[in-house]
Design an enzyme around this catalytic site. Structure first.
Site, PDB file in Angstrom:
ATOM      1  N   GLU A 140      24.849 116.464  15.772  1.00  0.00           N
ATOM      2  CA  GLU A 140      24.994 115.003  15.692  1.00  0.00           C
ATOM      3  C   GLU A 140      24.425 114.259  16.902  1.00  0.00           C
ATOM      4  OE1 GLU A 140      29.183 114.617  14.805  1.00  0.00           O
ATOM      5  OE2 GLU A 140      28.983 115.697  12.921  1.00  0.00           O
ATOM      6  N   ASN A 149      21.805 119.875  13.730  1.00  0.00           N
ATOM      7  CA  ASN A 149      22.597 119.538  12.556  1.00  0.00           C
ATOM      8  C   ASN A 149      23.072 118.091  12.684  1.00  0.00           C
ATOM      9  OD1 ASN A 149      24.129 120.566  10.231  1.00  0.00           O
ATOM     10  ND2 ASN A 149      25.966 120.441  11.516  1.00  0.00           N
ATOM     11  N   HIS A 171      27.840 115.012   3.946  1.00  0.00           N
ATOM     12  CA  HIS A 171      29.168 114.478   3.603  1.00  0.00           C
ATOM     13  C   HIS A 171      28.915 113.236   2.759  1.00  0.00           C
ATOM     14  CE1 HIS A 171      31.266 117.263   6.156  1.00  0.00           C
ATOM     15  NE2 HIS A 171      30.475 116.971   7.161  1.00  0.00           N
ATOM     16  N   GLU A 221      27.206 121.129   5.278  1.00  0.00           N
ATOM     17  CA  GLU A 221      28.615 120.701   5.234  1.00  0.00           C
ATOM     18  C   GLU A 221      28.900 119.889   3.973  1.00  0.00           C
ATOM     19  OE1 GLU A 221      29.902 118.853   8.917  1.00  0.00           O
ATOM     20  OE2 GLU A 221      28.737 120.255  10.129  1.00  0.00           O
ATOM     21  N   ASP A 238      30.207 117.981   1.005  1.00  0.00           N
ATOM     22  CA  ASP A 238      31.371 117.572   0.215  1.00  0.00           C
ATOM     23  C   ASP A 238      31.068 116.202  -0.374  1.00  0.00           C
ATOM     24  OD1 ASP A 238      31.887 115.977   2.522  1.00  0.00           O
ATOM     25  OD2 ASP A 238      33.488 117.313   3.198  1.00  0.00           O
TER      26      ASP A 238
HETATM   27  O1  G2I Z   1      34.256 115.565  10.625  1.00  0.00           O
HETATM   28  C1  G2I Z   1      33.726 116.374   9.633  1.00  0.00           C
HETATM   29  C2  G2I Z   1      32.675 117.316  10.170  1.00  0.00           C
HETATM   30  C3  G2I Z   1      31.453 116.523  10.600  1.00  0.00           C
HETATM   31  N1  G2I Z   1      30.427 117.423  11.098  1.00  0.00           N
HETATM   32  C4  G2I Z   1      30.805 118.331  12.135  1.00  0.00           C
HETATM   33  C5  G2I Z   1      32.040 119.116  11.737  1.00  0.00           C
HETATM   34  O2  G2I Z   1      32.449 119.945  12.785  1.00  0.00           O
HETATM   35  C6  G2I Z   1      33.159 118.190  11.320  1.00  0.00           C
HETATM   36  O3  G2I Z   1      34.271 119.016  10.963  1.00  0.00           O
HETATM   37  C7  G2I Z   1      35.532 118.482  11.155  1.00  0.00           C
HETATM   38  C8  G2I Z   1      36.584 119.489  10.753  1.00  0.00           C
HETATM   39  O4  G2I Z   1      36.429 119.806   9.389  1.00  0.00           O
HETATM   40  C9  G2I Z   1      37.968 118.891  10.963  1.00  0.00           C
HETATM   41  O5  G2I Z   1      38.980 119.861  10.710  1.00  0.00           O
HETATM   42  O6  G2I Z   1      35.695 118.129  12.478  1.00  0.00           O
HETATM   43  C10 G2I Z   1      36.905 117.424  12.654  1.00  0.00           C
HETATM   44  C11 G2I Z   1      36.937 116.866  14.067  1.00  0.00           C
HETATM   45  O7  G2I Z   1      35.865 115.996  14.255  1.00  0.00           O
HETATM   46  C12 G2I Z   1      38.076 118.361  12.360  1.00  0.00           C
HETATM   47  O8  G2I Z   1      39.294 117.669  12.477  1.00  0.00           O
HETATM   48  C13 G2I Z   1      40.174 118.155  13.417  1.00  0.00           C
HETATM   49  C14 G2I Z   1      41.283 117.147  13.558  1.00  0.00           C
HETATM   50  O9  G2I Z   1      40.728 115.912  14.017  1.00  0.00           O
HETATM   51  C15 G2I Z   1      42.284 117.622  14.543  1.00  0.00           C
HETATM   52  O10 G2I Z   1      43.371 116.742  14.589  1.00  0.00           O
HETATM   53  C16 G2I Z   1      42.751 119.028  14.153  1.00  0.00           C
HETATM   54  O11 G2I Z   1      43.600 119.548  15.158  1.00  0.00           O
HETATM   55  O12 G2I Z   1      40.700 119.392  13.016  1.00  0.00           O
HETATM   56  C17 G2I Z   1      41.549 119.938  13.976  1.00  0.00           C
HETATM   57  C18 G2I Z   1      41.939 121.369  13.544  1.00  0.00           C
HETATM   58  O13 G2I Z   1      42.583 121.339  12.295  1.00  0.00           O
END
Ligand code: G2I
Length: 452
Positions: A164, A205, A241, A269, A271
């Protein structure tokens, strides 16, 4: 791209059809078109593509683990390899979840996409709150990449090295890395990753770069310039996304233009979110959207494949981030495959949902000199459906003029009817009937119908 899966298991489909005329009321015992249950990973493999999913390590048991292992041939740790996960306190490492996912992948013949090394988000607070000179920041980045990529050297197929880097208008995002090191952090991170694992494919990415737009063009220009400078860059990740009904029309063209630069492209990614609650109309649109994304990747040789960002709605980031939105993945919260799942399978050369235990029966309920009224009953016993479609060929010039409780289209002699938004579900032991009016002359034989 490295894939190593056994060849597609070919399964025969059997179509059973029967016909019976009962007095003036004509009926046909219908069919059961045996639908595909070939795993997505095998379908993808047969097309020289990969089918991946993001996973959460702690969930890799039971049904979640079974599906992750059986259906996908690439895994991306959703969070486990991010800097904040692996080094929450400076010098104190937690590799447990990342190691677990890599071990799971190896046990299931899967490749792993490392995610991610140089990002602005999910970094440890000691890093983001620290005050660093450029030299210190540069050292931190190099050391982190050497350590993490080196740990999994030879075991990971690819890394999202830089994640990003751009704003929506195509300018560079102001991040810890950009602010401290300028745009050079990108080449630096890629070079460090190559040194740590020469066999891993190195990606940049980003999101909102699926269609041709300002952000994507900035990414394109960056990749072009990196290639010209001889910086190690093997691929571009389009996160995807997406929003229901909004697959960019330029997706395939965009994939192709990156491919023409001499890099691979991966959908990393995917969805497709919708406003909750979902219904069968939205799920059908979502299926069409998933298929459009799959088709765009399948059409371009250098598109290596597609990874979904979580395969089940019970493990998706969407509801937390977009309140009121969700249902974005191919399986529902109870691990039932949604129409999107079958759309992915179809785009990879597979077929639709299993109709085992369900039949469709055609009958003519009334007939007069030029017209007739017909109906089809779909009944399940020992199976169930979450959507359905019924097709047949009219053999004597009949023409559908009107239908109810289904959407029917006729092209030449071929008729196809799909469920309405409110009657796609047929429970085990249940049935659904739709009707139609048609025109005929000469004869009105009962066709053989196929449920699919
Ligand atoms: O935001 C969606 C994706 C965008 N591209 C990069 C990816 O790395 C990103 O993935 C998401 C995860 O799927 C989420 O699971 O990244 C988020 C953070 O930017 C992740 O969220 C975090 C929550 O914000 C936290 O509160 C939580 O502790 O996931 C953590 C683990 O469950």
């Amino acid at each position: 791209m490295r894939t190593s899966r056994p060849s597609l298991r070919v399964r025969l489909t059997a179509v059973l059809a029967g016909a019976a005329a009962v007095g003036a009321l004509l009926t046909a015992g219908a069919t059961t078109a045996r639908a595909a249950d070939v795993p997505l990973r095998d379908l993808a493999d047969a097309k020289s593509k990969v089918m991946g999913t993001a996973v959460t390590g702690s969930k890799l048991t039971g049904t979640y683990g079974d599906i992750a292992g059986a259906q996908f041939n690439w895994l991306t740790p959703g969070n486990a390899m991010k800097w904040g996960s692996v080094e929450p306190t400076r010098g104190t490492y937690n590799w447990a979840e990342a190691d677990q996912i890599v071990a799971f992948a190896e046990a299931h013949g899967q490749q792993v996409r490392g995610h991610t090394l140089a990002w602005h988000s999910q970094n440890p607070s000691w890093l983001t709150n620290g005050t660093w000179t450029s030299a210190e920041l540069s050292q931190l980045l190099n050391d982190h990449i050497a350590l993490e990529v080196g740990r999994y050297k030879g075991r990971l197929a690819a890394w999202d090295v830089v994640n990003e880097p751009f704003n929506e208008d195509g300018t560079y995002r102001q991040t810890l890395w950009y602010n401290g090191l300028g745009t050079g952090y990108i080449a630096q991170a890629l070079t460090a990753a190559r040194a740590a694992d020469p066999d891993a494919e190195l990606y940049i990415n980003d999101y909102n770069v699926e269609g041709v737009n300002a952000k994507c063009t900035a990414l394109y220009n960056l990749v072009k310039s990196l290639k010209e400078q001889g910086v190690p860059i093997d691929g571009v990740g389009l996160q995807a996304h997406l929003i229901l009904g909004q697959v960019p029309s330029t997706l395939q063209q965009n994939i192709q233009r990156f491919a023409d630069l001499g890099v691979d492209v991966a959908i990393t990614e995917l969805d497709i979110r919708m406003t909750l609650p979902s219904d069968s109309t939205k799920l059908a649109q979502q299926a069409a959207d998933y298929k459009a994304v799959m088709n765009a990747c399948v059409a371009v040789t250098r598109c290596t494949g597609v990874t979904v960002w979580g395969f089940t709605d019970s493990d998706s980031w969407i509801p937390d981030t977009f309140p009121g939105q969700g249902a974005a993945t191919p399986y529902d919260e109870n691990y039932a495959p949604k129409p999107a799942y079958y759309a992915i399978a179809e785009a990879l050369g597979g077929s639709g949902p299993s109709t085992d235990g369900c039949t469709a029966t055609y009958s003519v309920s009334s007939q007069w000199n030029t017209g007739f009224t017909g109906q089809v009953t779909i009944a399940c016993a020992g199976g169930s459906l979450s959507s359905w479609k019924v097709g047949w060929e009219f053999g004597a010039g009949q023409q559908i003029t009107q239908a109810w409780n289904a959407t029917c289209t006729q092209s030449g002699t071929a008729v196809q009817c799909v469920n309405a938004s409110y009657n796609g579900t047929v429970a085990d032991g249940g049935s659904v009937t739709f009707g139609f009016n048609g025109s005929w002359s000469g004869s009105n034989p009962v066709p053989t119908v196929a449920l699919g």
